[in-house]
Design a protein around this motif. Structure first.
Motif, PDB file in Angstrom:
ATOM      1  N   GLY A  31     -15.304  11.425   5.933  1.00  0.00           N
ATOM      2  CA  GLY A  31     -14.187  11.476   6.621  1.00  0.00           C
ATOM      3  C   GLY A  31     -13.059  11.262   6.052  1.00  0.00           C
ATOM      4  N   TYR A  32     -11.725  12.386   6.216  1.00  0.00           N
ATOM      5  CA  TYR A  32     -10.342  11.486   6.264  1.00  0.00           C
ATOM      6  C   TYR A  32     -10.051  11.219   7.435  1.00  0.00           C
ATOM      7  N   HIS A  33      -9.871  10.017   8.046  1.00  0.00           N
ATOM      8  CA  HIS A  33     -10.021   9.342   9.320  1.00  0.00           C
ATOM      9  C   HIS A  33      -8.889   8.108   9.216  1.00  0.00           C
ATOM     10  N   ALA A  34      -8.763   7.541  10.541  1.00  0.00           N
ATOM     11  CA  ALA A  34      -7.733   6.111  10.390  1.00  0.00           C
ATOM     12  C   ALA A  34      -7.918   5.057  11.385  1.00  0.00           C
ATOM     13  N   HIS A  35      -7.845   3.818  11.297  1.00  0.00           N
ATOM     14  CA  HIS A  35      -8.457   3.267  12.613  1.00  0.00           C
ATOM     15  C   HIS A  35      -7.178   2.555  12.769  1.00  0.00           C
ATOM     16  N   ALA A  36      -7.327   2.238  14.530  1.00  0.00           N
ATOM     17  CA  ALA A  36      -5.696   1.844  14.940  1.00  0.00           C
ATOM     18  C   ALA A  36      -5.202   0.196  14.828  1.00  0.00           C
ATOM     19  N   GLU A  37      -6.495  -0.647  14.247  1.00  0.00           N
ATOM     20  CA  GLU A  37      -6.188  -1.611  14.101  1.00  0.00           C
ATOM     21  C   GLU A  37      -6.548  -2.467  12.185  1.00  0.00           C
ATOM     22  N   GLN A  38      -7.150  -1.394  11.413  1.00  0.00           N
ATOM     23  CA  GLN A  38      -7.579  -1.998  10.398  1.00  0.00           C
ATOM     24  C   GLN A  38      -6.479  -1.590   8.918  1.00  0.00           C
ATOM     25  N   GLU A  39      -6.521  -2.564   8.265  1.00  0.00           N
ATOM     26  CA  GLU A  39      -6.140  -2.420   7.075  1.00  0.00           C
ATOM     27  C   GLU A  39      -7.648  -2.089   6.487  1.00  0.00           C
ATOM     28  N   GLU A  40      -7.646  -1.537   5.768  1.00  0.00           N
ATOM     29  CA  GLU A  40      -8.532  -1.392   4.475  1.00  0.00           C
ATOM     30  C   GLU A  40      -8.491  -0.848   3.521  1.00  0.00           C
ATOM     31  N   LEU A  41      -8.713  -1.884   2.071  1.00  0.00           N
ATOM     32  CA  LEU A  41      -8.756  -1.729   0.889  1.00  0.00           C
ATOM     33  C   LEU A  41      -9.826  -1.648   0.691  1.00  0.00           C
ATOM     34  N   PHE A  42     -10.011  -0.347  -0.749  1.00  0.00           N
ATOM     35  CA  PHE A  42     -11.702  -0.235  -1.318  1.00  0.00           C
ATOM     36  C   PHE A  42     -10.913  -0.470  -2.709  1.00  0.00           C
ATOM     37  N   TYR A  43     -12.386  -0.265  -3.719  1.00  0.00           N
ATOM     38  CA  TYR A  43     -12.570  -0.648  -5.011  1.00  0.00           C
ATOM     39  C   TYR A  43     -13.397   0.650  -5.824  1.00  0.00           C
ATOM     40  N   VAL A  44     -13.700   0.817  -6.497  1.00  0.00           N
ATOM     41  CA  VAL A  44     -14.674   1.503  -7.093  1.00  0.00           C
ATOM     42  C   VAL A  44     -15.621   0.149  -8.016  1.00  0.00           C
ATOM     43  N   LEU A  45     -16.715   0.379  -7.343  1.00  0.00           N
ATOM     44  CA  LEU A  45     -17.868  -0.367  -8.506  1.00  0.00           C
ATOM     45  C   LEU A  45     -18.294   0.425  -9.573  1.00  0.00           C
ATOM     46  N   GLU A  46     -18.335   2.233  -9.317  1.00  0.00           N
ATOM     47  CA  GLU A  46     -19.008   3.441 -10.415  1.00  0.00           C
ATOM     48  C   GLU A  46     -19.094   4.664  -9.511  1.00  0.00           C
ATOM     49  N   GLY A  47     -18.486   5.374 -10.918  1.00  0.00           N
ATOM     50  CA  GLY A  47     -18.373   6.638 -10.110  1.00  0.00           C
ATOM     51  C   GLY A  47     -16.849   7.323 -10.052  1.00  0.00           C
TER      52      GLY A  47
END
Length: 143
Positions: free
Chosen positions: A54-70
């Motif tokens: 779900g739609y959320h945020a983090h106070a300190e963390q940058e997040e990087l995502f990569y779609v492996l499948e789908g």
């Protein structure tokens, strides 16, 4: 630890539905735990069609995502300014601290996303709708 190596298949799959304190009910591979990462959280998240983070945020963390499948439908951005983007295999996206992010699997055969978070701190999700523009701007300046 100076270095470590692991094959994906050697990283155990954890069924989060069996852990009450850990929504969502997805399967993950905790790559960071297997490699004893100190500064980066690394997970592979597995989704069936319709499952989401779900739609959320983090106070300190940058997040990087990569779609492996789908294929995934992404919801990204500040509250009230969210954008929806389709992401197929090979797509990267990133979200800074205090910037909203979420994704839903829209492919019939499910999908998998590789997620990196830094710093690797206990950073429970925040409700992006509760963050002021000033808080977000300050977090962006600090990152």
């Amino acid at each position: 630890m100076e270095y470590n190596v692991a094959d994906t298949e050697d990283v155990p799959i954890t069924d989060l539905s069996k852990i009450d304190e850990m929504p969502p009910d997805l399967d993950i591979r905790a790559v960071d735990e297997e490699l004893d990462c100190q500064n980066t959280a690394v997970k592979i998240w597995y989704f069936d069609e319709g499952e989401e983070i779900g739609y959320h945020a983090h106070a300190e963390q940058e997040e990087l995502f990569y779609v492996l499948e789908g294929t995934f439908s992404l919801k990204l951005g500040r509250s009230g300014e969210e954008e929806f983007v389709e992401a197929d295999e090979g797509t990267f996206w990133v979200a800074a601290p205090k910037i909203g992010r979420g994704h839903r699997c829209v492919s019939e055969d499910g999908g998998a996303v590789l997620a990196f978070g830094a710093p690797a701190v206990e950073d429970p999700g925040l409700d992006p709708h509760s963050l002021s523009d000033e808080e977000i701007d300050e977090a962006l300046e600090d990152s």
